[in-house]
Design a protein around this motif. Structure first.
Motif, PDB file in Angstrom:
ATOM      1  N   GLN A 158       0.784  -1.312  -0.100  1.00 44.77           N
ATOM      2  CA  GLN A 158       0.134   0.038  -0.029  1.00 44.77           C
ATOM      3  C   GLN A 158       0.767   1.179  -0.058  1.00 44.77           C
ATOM      4  O   GLN A 158       2.051   1.066   0.326  1.00 44.77           O
ATOM      5  CB  GLN A 158      -0.922  -0.124   1.176  1.00 44.77           C
ATOM      6  CG  GLN A 158      -1.994  -1.310   1.166  1.00 44.77           C
ATOM      7  CD  GLN A 158      -2.819  -0.934   2.337  1.00 44.77           C
ATOM      8  OE1 GLN A 158      -2.774  -0.275   3.367  1.00 44.77           O
ATOM      9  NE2 GLN A 158      -4.113  -1.629   2.123  1.00 44.77           N
ATOM     10  N   PRO A 159       0.168   2.269  -0.581  1.00 42.98           N
ATOM     11  CA  PRO A 159       1.073   3.703  -0.582  1.00 42.98           C
ATOM     12  C   PRO A 159       1.481   4.017   0.911  1.00 42.98           C
ATOM     13  O   PRO A 159       0.681   3.552   1.909  1.00 42.98           O
ATOM     14  CB  PRO A 159      -0.072   4.406  -0.977  1.00 42.98           C
ATOM     15  CG  PRO A 159      -0.706   3.820  -1.895  1.00 42.98           C
ATOM     16  CD  PRO A 159      -0.952   2.560  -1.097  1.00 42.98           C
ATOM     17  N   SER A 166       8.151   4.421   2.410  1.00 42.77           N
ATOM     18  CA  SER A 166       7.138   5.825   1.867  1.00 42.77           C
ATOM     19  C   SER A 166       6.893   5.411   0.552  1.00 42.77           C
ATOM     20  O   SER A 166       7.174   6.356  -0.234  1.00 42.77           O
ATOM     21  CB  SER A 166       7.721   7.153   2.411  1.00 42.77           C
ATOM     22  OG  SER A 166       8.128   7.156   3.659  1.00 42.77           O
ATOM     23  N   LYS A 209       5.272   5.201  -3.244  1.00 42.68           N
ATOM     24  CA  LYS A 209       4.198   5.948  -3.941  1.00 42.68           C
ATOM     25  C   LYS A 209       3.728   5.066  -4.993  1.00 42.68           C
ATOM     26  O   LYS A 209       4.470   4.311  -5.559  1.00 42.68           O
ATOM     27  CB  LYS A 209       4.518   7.266  -4.283  1.00 42.68           C
ATOM     28  CG  LYS A 209       5.227   7.983  -3.106  1.00 42.68           C
ATOM     29  CD  LYS A 209       5.914   9.464  -3.696  1.00 42.68           C
ATOM     30  CE  LYS A 209       6.556  10.234  -2.586  1.00 42.68           C
ATOM     31  NZ  LYS A 209       7.204  11.337  -3.179  1.00 42.68           N
ATOM     32  N   PRO A 210       2.593   5.190  -5.468  1.00 42.17           N
ATOM     33  CA  PRO A 210       2.090   4.629  -6.824  1.00 42.17           C
ATOM     34  C   PRO A 210       2.938   4.816  -7.686  1.00 42.17           C
ATOM     35  O   PRO A 210       3.233   3.771  -8.757  1.00 42.17           O
ATOM     36  CB  PRO A 210       0.664   5.068  -6.882  1.00 42.17           C
ATOM     37  CG  PRO A 210       0.259   5.504  -5.621  1.00 42.17           C
ATOM     38  CD  PRO A 210       1.267   6.175  -4.961  1.00 42.17           C
ATOM     39  N   GLU A 211       3.747   5.793  -7.853  1.00 43.19           N
ATOM     40  CA  GLU A 211       4.571   6.176  -9.064  1.00 43.19           C
ATOM     41  C   GLU A 211       5.964   5.341  -9.126  1.00 43.19           C
ATOM     42  O   GLU A 211       6.692   5.441  -9.864  1.00 43.19           O
ATOM     43  CB  GLU A 211       4.931   7.583  -9.204  1.00 43.19           C
ATOM     44  CG  GLU A 211       5.261   8.171  -7.927  1.00 43.19           C
ATOM     45  CD  GLU A 211       4.109   9.155  -7.378  1.00 43.19           C
ATOM     46  OE1 GLU A 211       2.958   8.533  -7.002  1.00 43.19           O
ATOM     47  OE2 GLU A 211       4.697  10.139  -6.752  1.00 43.19           O
ATOM     48  N   ASP A 212       6.100   4.723  -7.829  1.00 45.05           N
ATOM     49  CA  ASP A 212       7.256   3.748  -7.685  1.00 45.05           C
ATOM     50  C   ASP A 212       6.856   2.345  -8.280  1.00 45.05           C
ATOM     51  O   ASP A 212       7.732   1.577  -8.384  1.00 45.05           O
ATOM     52  CB  ASP A 212       7.484   3.662  -6.139  1.00 45.05           C
ATOM     53  CG  ASP A 212       8.173   4.886  -5.728  1.00 45.05           C
ATOM     54  OD1 ASP A 212       7.522   5.109  -4.243  1.00 45.05           O
ATOM     55  OD2 ASP A 212       8.812   5.569  -6.076  1.00 45.05           O
ATOM     56  N   THR A 213       5.834   2.361  -8.618  1.00 45.22           N
ATOM     57  CA  THR A 213       5.238   0.822  -9.297  1.00 45.22           C
ATOM     58  C   THR A 213       6.061   0.478 -10.631  1.00 45.22           C
ATOM     59  O   THR A 213       6.269   1.552 -11.539  1.00 45.22           O
ATOM     60  CB  THR A 213       3.807   0.771  -9.678  1.00 45.22           C
ATOM     61  OG1 THR A 213       3.154   0.891  -8.429  1.00 45.22           O
ATOM     62  CG2 THR A 213       3.448  -0.201 -10.559  1.00 45.22           C
ATOM     63  N   VAL A 238       2.539  -0.685  -5.993  1.00 42.33           N
ATOM     64  CA  VAL A 238       2.120   0.364  -4.802  1.00 42.33           C
ATOM     65  C   VAL A 238       0.718   0.662  -5.103  1.00 42.33           C
ATOM     66  O   VAL A 238       0.478   1.426  -6.194  1.00 42.33           O
ATOM     67  CB  VAL A 238       3.188   1.441  -4.608  1.00 42.33           C
ATOM     68  CG1 VAL A 238       2.513   2.234  -3.471  1.00 42.33           C
ATOM     69  CG2 VAL A 238       4.472   1.055  -4.669  1.00 42.33           C
ATOM     70  N   SER A 239      -0.089  -0.014  -4.539  1.00 41.28           N
ATOM     71  CA  SER A 239      -1.582   0.434  -4.697  1.00 41.28           C
ATOM     72  C   SER A 239      -2.276   0.111  -3.513  1.00 41.28           C
ATOM     73  O   SER A 239      -2.122  -0.742  -2.573  1.00 41.28           O
ATOM     74  CB  SER A 239      -2.046  -0.702  -5.890  1.00 41.28           C
ATOM     75  OG  SER A 239      -3.448  -0.369  -6.156  1.00 41.28           O
ATOM     76  N   SER A 240      -3.579   0.903  -3.408  1.00 39.39           N
ATOM     77  CA  SER A 240      -4.223   0.455  -2.224  1.00 39.39           C
ATOM     78  C   SER A 240      -5.381  -0.146  -2.782  1.00 39.39           C
ATOM     79  O   SER A 240      -6.407  -0.629  -1.813  1.00 39.39           O
ATOM     80  CB  SER A 240      -4.836   1.812  -1.809  1.00 39.39           C
ATOM     81  OG  SER A 240      -5.589   2.826  -2.607  1.00 39.39           O
TER      82      SER A 240
END
Length: 117
Positions: free
Chosen positions: A13-14, A85, A87-91, A115-117
């Motif tokens: 998760q983020p 920490s 973030k979705p953009e780290d996917t 990285v996703s909720s």
């Protein structure tokens, strides 16, 4: 046989954390600077971080500075990337590569980080 095997990725998760590992075999990791690079879906390869052969010098992309930490255990022939920490953009698929400021993937298959909720 020269190999780099990445592991430790997954779904998080983020705000969460992951620790990636890169196990080297067939060569002496301690002789080389090493990098982590990543490739997000539909995008090009992005350099993330690197470390010198002895582990005393590190560098980070602005996008991960303060959140990611690169390290190495030369006795174990292993490179690490601690990611906090997230973030979705780290996917992305994360790869380790030989050399500093690497612009190409290493020889491994990479490890997927989502990285996703």
């Amino acid at each position: 046989q020269v190999q780099l095997v990445e592991s430790g990725g997954g779904l998080v998760q983020p705000g969460g954390s992951l620790r990636l590992s890169c196990a080297a075999s067939g060569f002496t990791l301690s002789s080389y600077g090493m990098s982590w690079v990543r490739q997000a879906p539909g995008k090009g390869l992005e350099w993330v971080s690197d470390i010198n052969s002895g582990g005393s010098s590190t560098d980070y992309a602005d996008s991960v500075k303060g959140r990611f930490t690169i390290s190495r255990d030369n006795a174990k022939n292993t490179l690490y990337l601690q990611m906090n920490s997230l973030k979705p953009e780290d996917t992305a698929v994360y790869y380790c590569a030989v050399g500093r400021r690497a612009t190409t993937k290493g020889w491994g298959q990479g490890t997927q980080v989502t990285v996703s909720s």
